[in-house]
Design an enzyme around this catalytic site. Structure first.
Site, PDB file in Angstrom:
ATOM      1  N   GLY A  18     121.711  42.447  74.220  1.00 14.51           N
ATOM      2  CA  GLY A  18     122.783  42.151  75.162  1.00 14.51           C
ATOM      3  C   GLY A  18     123.064  40.680  75.404  1.00 14.51           C
ATOM      4  CE1 TYR A 155     122.893  44.427  88.456  1.00 18.07           C
ATOM      5  CE2 TYR A 155     125.225  44.882  88.782  1.00 18.07           C
ATOM      6  CZ  TYR A 155     124.215  44.203  88.124  1.00 18.07           C
ATOM      7  OH  TYR A 155     124.530  43.291  87.143  1.00 18.07           O
TER       8      TYR A 155
END
Length: 266
Positions: A18, A155
């Protein structure tokens, strides 16, 4: 542009895939010796080998940063090859959960993985930067830190904490030659995101081709002025600049790389 990174050594946490992988590859291409970090040794080693095959310098560090033992192992491996000049706190994770589904234990685990993991690496590596009078700490944050959505609240909150700690660290490092900044990505096209959008496209009536799916998903979920998702390499470019000696007058700043999704004057 030559970013003058030759002779510098950089640890990028969570760089076996990523955004982290794109970042560690670019830093190596710019001349930095890099430390690729991950929990899966085979995947981490593969990234390092690819960098070496392209003429770069790369070591690996394996460990889970959600515990002190893992953080100790990563710091030890990173420092074994020489002083670490650049720390990129990229490692972290999120789950798509509602307020009803995100239990207190989920909040606790998310904070441990996304916030305290970075604190562990700061405390293990930044003192050495201070002693040498030069260093760069870059924290990967995100627009949800300042404009949270109703989904995955645990988050969103950890992103806000990451932004906050990075600015606090900048104040702490005043006059030391070490800076602390944030790169805040928007929605970035990594494999997991592409897979998710392709999966949900039929139910949402998005197009059949990937090009149309990307455009429809962008317009519906993360509208921005560029009208597409970001690419990992675009985040890596921002990190590389802040990691370089050329960014010496920037500290406590947030560099948004989100196509203009977050609206604001600062």
């Amino acid at each position: 542009m030559n970013l003058n990174l030759a002779g510098k050594r950089a640890l990028v946490t969570g760089s076996s895939s990523g955004l982290g992988e794109a970042t560690v590859r670019l830093l190596a291409a710019e001349g930095a010796a890099v430390v690729v970090h991950g929990r899966d040794e085979q995947r981490t080693q593969a990234v390092a080998e690819a960098i070496r095959a392209n003429g770069g310098k790369a070591d690996i560090a394996i460990g889970d940063l959600t515990g002190d033992d893992g953080a100790d192992a990563v710091a030890s491996a990173a420092l074994a090859g020489g002083p670490v000049d650049i720390l990129v706190n990229n490692a972290g994770a999120y789950r798509h959960l509602s307020w009803a589904d995100a239990t207190p234990d989920t909040w606790r685990d998310t904070y441990e993985g996304n916030v305290i993991s970075g604190v562990r690496m700061i405390q293990r590596l930044v003192p050495f930067m201070r002693e040498r009078g030069w260093g760069r700490v870059i924290t990967i944050g995100g627009g949800l830190a300042v404009q949270p959505m109703h989904q995955h609240p645990q988050y969103n909150a950890t992103l806000a904490a990451r932004h906050n700690l990075a600015v606090s660290l900048a104040r702490e490092l005043r006059g030391t030659g070490v800076t602390s900044n944030v790169v805040a990505p928007g929605a970035i096209l990594v494999e997991a995101v592409k897979d998710l959008l392709t999966e949900i496209a039929p139910a949402r009536g998005w197009g059949e081709s990937w090009e149309q799916i990307e455009q429809d998903a962008t317009n519906e979920l993360v509208p921005n002025d560029i009208e597409r998702l970001g690419r990992p390499e675009e985040i890596a470019t921002a990190v590389a600049f802040l990691a370089s000696p050329l960014s010496g007058y920037i500290s406590g700043a947030t560099l948004r790389v989100d196509g203009g999704h977050i609206r604001g004057v600062a």
